[in-house]
Design an enzyme around this catalytic site. Sequence first.
Site, mmCIF file in Angstrom:
data_model
loop_
_atom_site.group_PDB
_atom_site.id
_atom_site.type_symbol
_atom_site.label_atom_id
_atom_site.label_comp_id
_atom_site.label_asym_id
_atom_site.label_seq_id
_atom_site.Cartn_x
_atom_site.Cartn_y
_atom_site.Cartn_z
ATOM 1 N N GLU A 84 -21.817 5.158 33.879
ATOM 2 C CA GLU A 84 -20.957 3.913 34.110
ATOM 3 C C GLU A 84 -20.915 3.442 35.580
ATOM 4 O O GLU A 84 -20.574 4.473 36.395
ATOM 5 C CB GLU A 84 -19.634 3.951 33.439
ATOM 6 C CG GLU A 84 -19.393 4.288 32.161
ATOM 7 C CD GLU A 84 -18.004 4.269 31.677
ATOM 8 O OE1 GLU A 84 -17.890 4.800 30.608
ATOM 9 O OE2 GLU A 84 -17.063 3.902 32.490
ATOM 10 N N CYS A 97 -17.823 0.916 41.884
ATOM 11 C CA CYS A 97 -17.230 2.222 41.480
ATOM 12 C C CYS A 97 -18.548 2.956 40.874
ATOM 13 O O CYS A 97 -18.943 2.490 39.725
ATOM 14 C CB CYS A 97 -16.059 2.155 40.649
ATOM 15 S SG CYS A 97 -15.404 3.714 39.838
ATOM 16 N N CYS A 104 -17.485 14.953 32.387
ATOM 17 C CA CYS A 104 -17.037 16.037 33.348
ATOM 18 C C CYS A 104 -16.257 17.128 32.669
ATOM 19 O O CYS A 104 -15.818 17.181 31.563
ATOM 20 C CB CYS A 104 -15.738 15.229 34.012
ATOM 21 S SG CYS A 104 -14.645 15.997 35.466
ATOM 22 N N CYS A 108 -9.083 16.629 32.565
ATOM 23 C CA CYS A 108 -7.698 16.232 32.682
ATOM 24 C C CYS A 108 -7.256 15.679 31.654
ATOM 25 O O CYS A 108 -8.051 14.805 31.022
ATOM 26 C CB CYS A 108 -7.650 15.290 33.942
ATOM 27 S SG CYS A 108 -8.258 15.872 35.635
ATOM 28 N N CYS A 111 -7.650 11.561 30.876
ATOM 29 C CA CYS A 111 -9.074 10.865 31.183
ATOM 30 C C CYS A 111 -10.012 10.771 30.155
ATOM 31 O O CYS A 111 -10.244 11.962 29.616
ATOM 32 C CB CYS A 111 -9.442 11.718 32.550
ATOM 33 S SG CYS A 111 -10.986 11.191 33.028
ATOM 34 N N GLY A 159 -17.304 11.539 36.254
ATOM 35 C CA GLY A 159 -17.458 12.710 36.939
ATOM 36 C C GLY A 159 -16.818 13.236 38.186
ATOM 37 O O GLY A 159 -15.865 12.309 38.735
ATOM 38 N N SER A 189 -13.803 10.467 45.480
ATOM 39 C CA SER A 189 -12.547 10.707 45.105
ATOM 40 C C SER A 189 -12.609 11.984 44.349
ATOM 41 O O SER A 189 -13.462 12.224 43.483
ATOM 42 C CB SER A 189 -12.197 9.431 43.789
ATOM 43 O OG SER A 189 -11.086 9.891 43.262
ATOM 44 N N HIS A 214 -1.346 13.070 41.145
ATOM 45 C CA HIS A 214 -0.708 12.759 40.016
ATOM 46 C C HIS A 214 0.563 13.447 39.579
ATOM 47 O O HIS A 214 1.180 13.200 38.714
ATOM 48 C CB HIS A 214 -1.518 12.960 38.584
ATOM 49 C CG HIS A 214 -3.029 12.376 38.504
ATOM 50 N ND1 HIS A 214 -3.198 10.935 38.774
ATOM 51 C CD2 HIS A 214 -4.276 12.893 38.568
ATOM 52 C CE1 HIS A 214 -4.550 10.689 39.095
ATOM 53 N NE2 HIS A 214 -5.128 11.768 38.822
ATOM 54 N N CYS A 331 -12.356 4.953 33.976
ATOM 55 C CA CYS A 331 -13.201 6.114 34.049
ATOM 56 C C CYS A 331 -13.567 6.608 32.443
ATOM 57 O O CYS A 331 -12.597 6.735 31.476
ATOM 58 C CB CYS A 331 -12.230 7.219 34.703
ATOM 59 S SG CYS A 331 -12.938 8.630 34.853
HETATM 60 N N1 SAH Z 1 -13.047 13.083 39.186
HETATM 61 C C1 SAH Z 1 -12.684 12.428 40.441
HETATM 62 C C2 SAH Z 1 -13.238 11.108 40.368
HETATM 63 C C3 SAH Z 1 -13.411 10.353 39.105
HETATM 64 S S1 SAH Z 1 -11.827 9.867 38.140
HETATM 65 C C4 SAH Z 1 -11.146 12.272 40.432
HETATM 66 O O1 SAH Z 1 -10.416 12.967 39.305
HETATM 67 O O2 SAH Z 1 -10.880 11.983 41.609
HETATM 68 C C5 SAH Z 1 -11.459 8.617 39.232
HETATM 69 C C6 SAH Z 1 -9.757 8.065 39.000
HETATM 70 O O3 SAH Z 1 -9.513 7.529 37.805
HETATM 71 C C7 SAH Z 1 -9.048 9.201 39.277
HETATM 72 O O4 SAH Z 1 -7.965 9.136 40.337
HETATM 73 C C8 SAH Z 1 -8.438 9.497 37.920
HETATM 74 O O5 SAH Z 1 -7.421 10.217 38.036
HETATM 75 C C9 SAH Z 1 -8.239 8.183 37.341
HETATM 76 N N2 SAH Z 1 -8.120 8.175 35.779
HETATM 77 C C10 SAH Z 1 -8.643 8.893 35.031
HETATM 78 N N3 SAH Z 1 -8.394 8.357 33.914
HETATM 79 C C11 SAH Z 1 -7.387 7.512 34.099
HETATM 80 C C12 SAH Z 1 -7.049 6.846 33.037
HETATM 81 N N4 SAH Z 1 -6.964 6.903 31.741
HETATM 82 N N5 SAH Z 1 -6.133 5.766 33.489
HETATM 83 C C13 SAH Z 1 -5.968 5.441 34.876
HETATM 84 N N6 SAH Z 1 -6.450 6.067 35.845
HETATM 85 C C14 SAH Z 1 -7.425 7.207 35.336
HETATM 86 FE FE1 SF4 Z 2 -10.200 14.762 35.814
HETATM 87 FE FE2 SF4 Z 2 -11.682 12.941 37.362
HETATM 88 FE FE3 SF4 Z 2 -12.947 14.744 35.847
HETATM 89 FE FE4 SF4 Z 2 -11.539 12.607 34.901
HETATM 90 S S1 SF4 Z 2 -13.419 12.620 35.958
HETATM 91 S S2 SF4 Z 2 -11.504 14.941 34.076
HETATM 92 S S3 SF4 Z 2 -10.086 12.496 36.325
HETATM 93 S S4 SF4 Z 2 -11.839 15.389 37.252
#
Ligand code: SAH
Ligand code: SF4
Length: 352
Positions: A84, A97, A104, A108, A111, A159, A189, A214, A331
């Site tokens: 994406e 982006c 991934c 988290c 996500c 990712g 990031s 977070h 994401c």
């Molecule tokens: N893995 C990396 C980069 C990809 S995620 C990271 O975690 O930083 C990019 C951003 O989107 C991160 O800050 C993540 O916390 C945020 N994100 C993920 N899921 C989300 C959601 N459902 N709503 C808002 N932000 C989200």
């Molecule tokens: Fe966590 Fe970033 Fe992976 Fe989503 S993409 S699971 S926020 S590390």
Amino acid sequence: MPYLHQPEDLFRLLDGEPPYRIDQLRRWLYETPVLSSERMTNLPAAVRERLSDLWPFDVEMERSADGGTTRKWLFRAPDGAAIESVLMGYPRRATLCISSQAGCALGCTFCATGQFGFERHLEAGEMVAQVAYARAFLRQVGMPGTVSRLSNVVFMGMGEPLANYDRVREAIRRIVDVMGMSARSITVSTVGLVPGIRRLAEEPWPVSLAISLHAADDELRSSLVPINRRYPLQELEAAASAYFEKKRRRISIEWTMMDSVNDSQDQAVKLAEIAGRLRAHVNLIALNPTPLTSEKASSEAAINAFSRELACRGVNVTVRDTRGRDIDAACGQLRLLAGKPGLGVSQPRQHV
Ligand code: SAH
Ligand code: SF4
């Protein structure tokens, strides 16, 4: 599939052609990219034909929002991996982006990408191609009221970039050395992979670093971001601080606002301490709900109160706009919709 090749290997695609064709092709691929090889007007028809398979993916979905100033693509690699990208246009800049992995592994809780699990790493060429595609799109199609040049690239799509370190490194090298973008305009990031942050600090490029925090204490953070158990806050802060000292680039802290989870005054106070020590900028973003998440987004009032609490403790804070919310631009979300019938998805663009 030129983007899977090293730029240095382009001559293989041009077997039997005079050497200057390499430079011509390199320009079309990296400097002034075009959406279709048909546009490579200074190349002979036979060569253009050979390059008809220009991208290492198909464009499976394309969606537009915010009056045409946000564009989201779901690309599909030949092996089925989903990639994406989201392009956000503004009068003076355009930010892309990009994804660094399909899926991934870090799980988290909030996500969408994490909820899918890990599919595979993306190749450097697949990351570079996302950038080339968006640049070509801006030049050839454009967005209303938006610059025609891509100005920023953020590794904030699907990712964890630092879990795919070598390929991400190679992608950054090509974006800077071959495509000519400034390293300062690239942001990596990370959820906090400490060894990766330390390696990135040793690289020659002053790329910007965003830490997805977070939560400001280990107990809460480990419940949202499982990798925190391996790299707890103190270690993460030390690595971020070393990065700042080395690069002199201001760190940003990403904070996804979840109702009654991480929007309390207590968290704001603890976050202000961390941000103060790191001299970091804090970005607050309301949770974009996903089908598998029980958490809800914080209310606007809660986000404003949290933001004020930080600001009055001297922290630079921005409440980020939620671009593309109506096209699920967070994401991993477009991928969730792929394959579901009746969603009014625009026609996939034919293999450009
Ligand atoms: N893995 C990396 C980069 C990809 S995620 C990271 O975690 O930083 C990019 C951003 O989107 C991160 O800050 C993540 O916390 C945020 N994100 C993920 N899921 C989300 C959601 N459902 N709503 C808002 N932000 C989200
Ligand atoms: Fe966590 Fe970033 Fe992976 Fe989503 S993409 S699971 S926020 S590390």
